[in-house]
Design an enzyme around this catalytic site. Sequence first.
Site, PDB file in Angstrom:
ATOM      1  N   SER A  15       0.846  -1.192   0.000  1.00 20.82           N
ATOM      2  CA  SER A  15       0.000   0.000   0.000  1.00 20.82           C
ATOM      3  C   SER A  15       0.879   1.238   0.000  1.00 20.82           C
ATOM      4  O   SER A  15       1.992   1.218   0.532  1.00 20.82           O
ATOM      5  CB  SER A  15      -0.897   0.018   1.237  1.00 20.82           C
ATOM      6  OG  SER A  15      -0.127   0.237   2.400  1.00 20.82           O
ATOM      7  N   ASP A  16       0.376   2.294  -0.594  1.00 25.62           N
ATOM      8  CA  ASP A  16       1.032   3.571  -0.366  1.00 25.62           C
ATOM      9  C   ASP A  16       0.848   3.895   1.121  1.00 25.62           C
ATOM     10  O   ASP A  16       0.035   3.287   1.807  1.00 25.62           O
ATOM     11  CB  ASP A  16       0.439   4.673  -1.266  1.00 25.62           C
ATOM     12  CG  ASP A  16       1.404   5.852  -1.420  1.00 25.62           C
ATOM     13  OD1 ASP A  16       2.346   5.991  -0.605  1.00 25.62           O
ATOM     14  OD2 ASP A  16       1.222   6.657  -2.369  1.00 25.62           O
ATOM     15  N   TRP A  17       1.619   4.838   1.620  1.00 29.21           N
ATOM     16  CA  TRP A  17       1.702   5.071   3.068  1.00 29.21           C
ATOM     17  C   TRP A  17       0.405   5.677   3.633  1.00 29.21           C
ATOM     18  O   TRP A  17       0.172   6.871   3.544  1.00 29.21           O
ATOM     19  CB  TRP A  17       2.911   5.964   3.343  1.00 29.21           C
ATOM     20  CG  TRP A  17       4.178   5.185   3.585  1.00 29.21           C
ATOM     21  CD1 TRP A  17       5.026   5.334   4.647  1.00 29.21           C
ATOM     22  CD2 TRP A  17       4.758   4.147   2.793  1.00 29.21           C
ATOM     23  NE1 TRP A  17       6.072   4.436   4.559  1.00 29.21           N
ATOM     24  CE2 TRP A  17       5.930   3.699   3.445  1.00 29.21           C
ATOM     25  CE3 TRP A  17       4.387   3.497   1.606  1.00 29.21           C
ATOM     26  CZ2 TRP A  17       6.740   2.682   2.944  1.00 29.21           C
ATOM     27  CZ3 TRP A  17       5.198   2.473   1.110  1.00 29.21           C
ATOM     28  CH2 TRP A  17       6.349   2.093   1.777  1.00 29.21           C
ATOM     29  N   GLY A  18      -0.421   4.799   4.160  1.00 28.96           N
ATOM     30  CA  GLY A  18      -1.704   5.261   4.673  1.00 28.96           C
ATOM     31  C   GLY A  18      -2.837   5.030   3.691  1.00 28.96           C
ATOM     32  O   GLY A  18      -3.957   5.464   3.916  1.00 28.96           O
TER      33      GLY A  18
END
Length: 863
Positions: free
Chosen positions: A294-297
């Site tokens: 995942s991208d961060w968050g």
Amino acid sequence: MSSSKLSAAAFLLLLSPIGAFGYTKNYTGDGAPIAPLSPPYFPSPVTSGAGDWADAYVKARNFVDQLTLLEKVNLTTGTGWGQDHCVGNVGTIPRLNFPSLCLQDSPLGVRMGTYASAFSSGMNVAATWDRGLMYKRGYDMGAEFKGKGANIALGPVAGPLGRHSEGGRNWEGFSVDPWLTGVGMWETVKGMQDAGVIATAKHFIGNEQEHFRQSGESNSFGTHEPVLQAISSNIDDRTMHEMYLWPFADAVRAGVGAIMCSYQQINNSYGCQNSHLLNGLLKDELKFEGFVMSDWGAHHSGVDSGLAGLDMSMPGDYTFGSGTSWWGGNLTTAVLNGSFPEWRLDDMATRIMAAYFKVGQDPETYPETNFDSWTTSDYGYLHNQVQLGWGLVNKHVNVMGDHHIGIREVGAKSTVLLKNVDGVLPLGGQRQIGIFGSDAGESPLGPNGCSDRSCNKGTLAMGWGSGTANFPYLITPLEAIKARAIQDGTVVQSVLDDYAYAQINSTALQASVCLAFVNSDAGEGYVSVDGNEGDRNNLTLWNNGETLIANVAANCNNTVVIIHAAGTVLVESFVDHPNVTAIIWAGLPGQESGNALVDVLYGAVNPSGKLPFTMAKTREDYGTDILYEPNGLIPQENFTEGLFLDYRHFDKASIEPRYEFGFGLSYTTFAYSNLTIKKVSNSTYTPMTGFTAGIPESNKTLGSPSDYTFPEGLVKASKFIYPYLDNATAIPSDSTYEAPEGAYDTSPQPIPAAGGAPGGNPSLYDVIYEVSATISNTGSRGGEEVAQLYISTGLEDDPVNVLRGFEKVSIPVGQSTTVTMHLNNRDLARWDTVKGDWVVLDIERTVKVGSSSRKLPLSATLA
Ligand SMILES: *[C@@H]1O[C@H](CO)[C@@H](O)[C@H](O)[C@H]1NC(C)=O
Ligand SMILES: *[C@@H]1O[C@H](CO)[C@@H](O)[C@H](O)[C@H]1NC(C)=O
Ligand SMILES: *[C@@H]1O[C@H](CO)[C@@H](O)[C@H](O)[C@H]1NC(C)=O
Ligand SMILES: *[C@@H]1O[C@H](CO)[C@@H](O)[C@H](O)[C@H]1NC(C)=O
Ligand SMILES: *[C@@H]1O[C@H](CO)[C@@H](O)[C@H](O)[C@H]1NC(C)=O
Ligand SMILES: *[C@@H]1O[C@H](CO)[C@@H](O)[C@H](O)[C@H]1NC(C)=O
Ligand SMILES: *[C@@H]1O[C@H](CO)[C@@H](O)[C@H](O)[C@H]1NC(C)=O
Ligand SMILES: *[C@@H]1O[C@H](CO)[C@@H](O)[C@H](O)[C@H]1NC(C)=O
Ligand SMILES: *[C@@H]1O[C@H](CO)[C@@H](O)[C@H](O)[C@H]1NC(C)=O
Ligand SMILES: *[C@@H]1O[C@H](CO)[C@@H](O)[C@H](O)[C@H]1NC(C)=O
Ligand SMILES: *[C@@H]1O[C@H](CO)[C@@H](O)[C@H](O)[C@H]1NC(C)=O
């Protein structure tokens, strides 16, 4: 142990749509139903070691077979933002001495590193149109990540593709043309992974603007109406395949180990839980054998995201520093209560380890992480987020090697010469050079004076955001020009204050050549610079560049404008000024900026860069623009222009660009002749048939929840994400969770017609035609030229011309060279939305070859 499934409530705390189905409610804030919806795609395909993944797959299977449930969960879940030394770290497997995998930004070097290089932007290397330089840049960067002990580098970028000229992060990627970006992805992935680091193709997919990519972030700026959820990029199937997915297919075919899913929604389903994209397009059709992080968050659900194809949660916590996770202990719970199949977890772990082995990593030989993202001091916290522990965190290993050579070469060869009246460039022995503008010199705050380059002071050599690296040094244009000018006994005078017009005027009056430096910056959406929330508010110059140029040119009949920019800029205010004798676009060249520019200004390097985008006369000419104000609580952006981006739009709408896509001058001239087309194969595109092998059920007995609680004696770090259960009764006994239909199906599944091998159906890549042309250097200097090949079908719904090949060659004065380019089935194919497959229509096409998208002197019919 209860066999019931985890309640939906536990996994849907954060206003989280069930990505598998797209958003299940009708809520857009204005009462209108949301359209379109992303269709479900289940089950999640398991990796099988296809293509050149076979060896890595076997190693990964053997490794994962030894792991316990907790250890597998550890591999898939980050330990929390700021809890370890890299921007992302997963848990360790102490029993097997397996260290934490370190994930580190950025696409142009080791972010937050010391003694590491600041490479040229992706946009610049695209502007070289030089495969060798793309590969070398990738290799050199990969070597630096490895030297620092980072296992996974968070680049290269193919999303954004560059739908909007104002897009904040376009410069991190390559070009708005998918074919050119595809080459950039291929070469960069090959280079990085040959050096031993896992490359990450990002952001998957449709991440074309910074505004509203994350709701919390956008709302925090408070300059527009709040949004409830991230924007949805609504992309139709054909556009998806022929534009946005295309370069990712090249990355997958090149063997990329990791893919990062994006923040925003695609067709109203979040990027990291969109089963159609992750299970369907990426893992089934493109047969991606590595792992999705995942991208961060960007991780918004527990079971659903995993079933939809997400393999690794980054940085592991719900929100930075929350101390809670969708996965970690919750994933353990979900496996124990049967809502998450163990085969899916095995596949997640196997994909991660297959990428690890594929690039040749090994815990015995791979360097340990020897840097820290949160401090440049030697000593720092071991868990910076919670300020716990203390130790040596930065060993300051110097990984720069001789990479400055390649950085300078990319800088010089990406420099695009836009205008050059009567050969004023290259500079001969000048009497006096006047240098103007803050962009010529060093920032008074230092080149790293603003964190993540979040200010535009001094010469601009990279944009802002996570796509940055610290400059080990930054050669400014001013210092490089002075160092060179002394050789000719040239006087150099400079005024770096953009607004000191009296001094600018009088200095300009005395100079025999005036160099006016101007710029335009852009970056990532978590920072707003001068009111630009990542995306640029305009395409004009910063720091009143137009006025600077006007004053210089009014007083100097030989004014050269040098533009450092995160993309295109509008040049109309000065392009036709009689005293503006030359214009140079230098992009974002990295640490060797000044040296690279001097190489071109003085002719040590004959410019050969070509624009990787169109420079328009007005902003409106592009036909697409950022959505700056939300059009609903869940903003909707319909990609209605389809295939008609950039030059394809200008061609279709008959708009005269200022400088077209692929344009760039040289100090010499080239002539094109002798177009020859040879059919080299009768291979036709053949749809794939058959079924997958099905998924073997795991036969491991999992034991009872009490086996999965925190081990006695473990000293918990605060807010750290662990794989353990908080207590043995954490398994809910009632179930309202309903898995998406087919998500648990382990039976053999049909292979997509367009699938079958990494990168998609292998027959797409069969070369059918060989196209060659002769290029002659008709000028008075040796130089390099980029021959470009475009195809025209003449069909109404196709672009007038699409780029389908290029070749860069070096040709001495008076000589000729033959360039050869290849066309494969994919180059001739179109996506048929009814068939859900590629088709190669039996039609007449025109092949055109020339020096830019609008200078195509050679053409021939492709029967
Ligand atoms: C949206 O859903 C609500 C209840 O869930 C319903 O009352 C309303 O009619 C729906 N609106 C539309 C436009 O479908
Ligand atoms: C996007 O397209 C859908 C149809 O697919 C339409 O209903 C909707 O109004 C469009 N949204 C915008 C903002 O144009
Ligand atoms: C999971 O990773 C953490 C952090 O590195 C480590 O403390 C723990 O021992 C690991 N758990 C298992 C079961 O390996
Ligand atoms: C698991 O999820 C629940 C509900 O979403 C949350 O309250 C809890 O903190 C999570 N557990 C962990 C260990 O992160
Ligand atoms: C600089 O020169 C320009 C053009 O001659 C003129 O318009 C402007 O007023 C001058 N500025 C100053 C401060 O002298
Ligand atoms: C464009 O944006 C830059 C940077 O914020 C600003 O300096 C400039 O004044 C803007 N241009 C116009 C015409 O508003
Ligand atoms: C060009 O520069 C000369 C000074 O060299 C100046 O006299 C002239 O007015 C300038 N031309 C324009 C159009 O500003
Ligand atoms: C600029 O003006 C000078 C002096 O009048 C002249 O010698 C020179 O040729 C001019 N340069 C250009 C590029 O027009
Ligand atoms: C024309 O192209 C063909 C095929 O590449 C090559 O063999 C031939 O030498 C070329 N002729 C000239 C005049 O360059
Ligand atoms: C394609 O097929 C035709 C007819 O069978 C044959 O003459 C030709 O040599 C083949 N071309 C190639 C490149 O195999
Ligand atoms: C699990 O057990 C079944 C039935 O005993 C067997 O057919 C299957 O091969 C086993 N699967 C694995 C992965 O060992």
